[in-house]
Design a protein around this motif. Structure first.
Motif, PDB file in Angstrom:
ATOM      1  N   ARG A  70       0.820  -1.214   0.000  1.00  0.00           N
ATOM      2  CA  ARG A  70       0.000   0.000   0.000  1.00  0.00           C
ATOM      3  C   ARG A  70       0.855   1.266   0.000  1.00  0.00           C
ATOM      4  N   LEU A  71       2.165   1.067   0.099  1.00  0.00           N
ATOM      5  CA  LEU A  71       3.084   2.203   0.163  1.00  0.00           C
ATOM      6  C   LEU A  71       4.363   1.842  -0.583  1.00  0.00           C
ATOM      7  N   PRO A  72       4.827   2.713  -1.490  1.00  0.00           N
ATOM      8  CA  PRO A  72       6.111   2.434  -2.157  1.00  0.00           C
ATOM      9  C   PRO A  72       7.261   2.477  -1.140  1.00  0.00           C
ATOM     10  N   ALA A  73       8.205   1.577  -1.305  1.00  0.00           N
ATOM     11  CA  ALA A  73       9.326   1.473  -0.361  1.00  0.00           C
ATOM     12  C   ALA A  73      10.119   2.771  -0.271  1.00  0.00           C
ATOM     13  N   TRP A  74      10.267   3.489  -1.397  1.00  0.00           N
ATOM     14  CA  TRP A  74      11.085   4.704  -1.383  1.00  0.00           C
ATOM     15  C   TRP A  74      10.505   5.764  -0.449  1.00  0.00           C
ATOM     16  N   ILE A  75       9.165   5.821  -0.361  1.00  0.00           N
ATOM     17  CA  ILE A  75       8.536   6.799   0.535  1.00  0.00           C
ATOM     18  C   ILE A  75       8.859   6.456   1.987  1.00  0.00           C
ATOM     19  N   ALA A  76       8.746   5.165   2.322  1.00  0.00           N
ATOM     20  CA  ALA A  76       9.089   4.733   3.685  1.00  0.00           C
ATOM     21  C   ALA A  76      10.548   5.051   3.984  1.00  0.00           C
ATOM     22  N   ILE A  77      11.443   4.830   3.012  1.00  0.00           N
ATOM     23  CA  ILE A  77      12.876   5.080   3.214  1.00  0.00           C
ATOM     24  C   ILE A  77      13.137   6.566   3.460  1.00  0.00           C
ATOM     25  N   VAL A  78      12.479   7.431   2.692  1.00  0.00           N
ATOM     26  CA  VAL A  78      12.659   8.890   2.866  1.00  0.00           C
ATOM     27  C   VAL A  78      12.233   9.306   4.272  1.00  0.00           C
ATOM     28  N   ILE A  79      11.048   8.861   4.691  1.00  0.00           N
ATOM     29  CA  ILE A  79      10.531   9.256   6.008  1.00  0.00           C
ATOM     30  C   ILE A  79      11.401   8.696   7.128  1.00  0.00           C
ATOM     31  N   ILE A  80      11.755   7.423   7.043  1.00  0.00           N
ATOM     32  CA  ILE A  80      12.559   6.787   8.089  1.00  0.00           C
ATOM     33  C   ILE A  80      13.961   7.400   8.141  1.00  0.00           C
ATOM     34  N   SER A  81      14.544   7.697   6.972  1.00  0.00           N
ATOM     35  CA  SER A  81      15.878   8.319   6.929  1.00  0.00           C
ATOM     36  C   SER A  81      15.870   9.673   7.622  1.00  0.00           C
ATOM     37  N   ARG A  82      14.827  10.439   7.391  1.00  0.00           N
ATOM     38  CA  ARG A  82      14.704  11.752   8.046  1.00  0.00           C
ATOM     39  C   ARG A  82      14.647  11.574   9.561  1.00  0.00           C
ATOM     40  N   GLU A  83      13.900  10.574  10.014  1.00  0.00           N
ATOM     41  CA  GLU A  83      13.778  10.339  11.460  1.00  0.00           C
ATOM     42  C   GLU A  83      15.138  10.002  12.069  1.00  0.00           C
ATOM     43  N   PHE A  84      15.893   9.123  11.401  1.00  0.00           N
ATOM     44  CA  PHE A  84      17.236   8.771  11.883  1.00  0.00           C
ATOM     45  C   PHE A  84      18.161   9.988  11.890  1.00  0.00           C
ATOM     46  N   ALA A  85      18.093  10.798  10.816  1.00  0.00           N
ATOM     47  CA  ALA A  85      18.967  11.971  10.712  1.00  0.00           C
ATOM     48  C   ALA A  85      18.699  12.960  11.844  1.00  0.00           C
ATOM     49  N   ILE A  86      17.423  13.227  12.125  1.00  0.00           N
ATOM     50  CA  ILE A  86      17.084  14.180  13.185  1.00  0.00           C
ATOM     51  C   ILE A  86      17.430  13.597  14.556  1.00  0.00           C
TER      52      ILE A  86
END
Length: 195
Positions: A97-113
């Protein structure tokens, strides 16, 4: 352990429960709306997700109101938030229901912050949640709920609100991440200078 920390722990323990109802095929039945399927187990997972998301604001409110802010709470609260969103996004990718790249972008931002906050903490500074950061959380929660429910109730109207919301969430996630880094560049520069 005080009440806000107990509420945060409950949120952490609800994460695997959400995953179980989302990813294990229980035969509780399903609803078909305009050709789209929503299972009762997905509805249960969504209700638990909403309860977990609401506790995020509740534990912070109680901690501030009753002056119960602790180092353990400062550690557990953002960890619980990241676990809830990350596990949900990965589950939605698994459910296609969600493209993997979108999950990666959101999760990467969370790790970065999170990394930026750790650098700031090592310098004795606290990076508070910004208005954009709070808006990011709200849009992510709405998008995840709609994706879990396969766009219900908007399926009746044939309006892809779930897709619109995930795009809004991605844009705000990226913008708020950039905003955090721009406003806290001095923290990174100080760390560089010390090396």
């Amino acid at each position: 352990m005080n009440l806000p920390n107990k509420i945060t722990l409950v949120r952490i323990f609800l994460v695997p429960v959400i995953m179980i109802f989302l990813l294990i095929k229980f035969d509780f039945g399903e609803i078909i709306i305009a050709g789209e399927v929503v299972t009762y187990s997905e509805i249960i997972a969504t209700v638990i997700f909403i309860i977990a998301a609401v506790t995020d604001g509740l534990d912070g409110y109680i901690a501030r109101k009753w002056k119960l802010i602790t180092n353990l709470g400062k550690l557990l609260d953002p960890l619980a938030d990241k676990l809830l969103i990350t596990a949900s996004l990965i589950s939605l990718v698994e459910m296609q229901r969600l493209p993997a790249w979108i999950a990666i972008v959101i999760i990467s931002r969370e790790f970065a912050i999170t990394g930026l906050r750790q650098i700031a903490a090592a310098e004795g500074k606290v990076i508070a949640a910004s208005k954009l950061g709070k808006l990011k959380t709200i849009t992510q929660i709405i998008a995840v709920v709609l994706l879990m429910l396969n766009n219900f109730p908007f399926t009746f109207l044939h309006i892809p609100v779930d897709q619109w919301m995930i795009w809004i969430a991605v844009i705000i996630t990226v913008v708020s991440g950039v905003d955090y880094f721009i406003k806290n560049l001095h923290v990174i520069k100080k760390t560089k200078d010390k090396k």
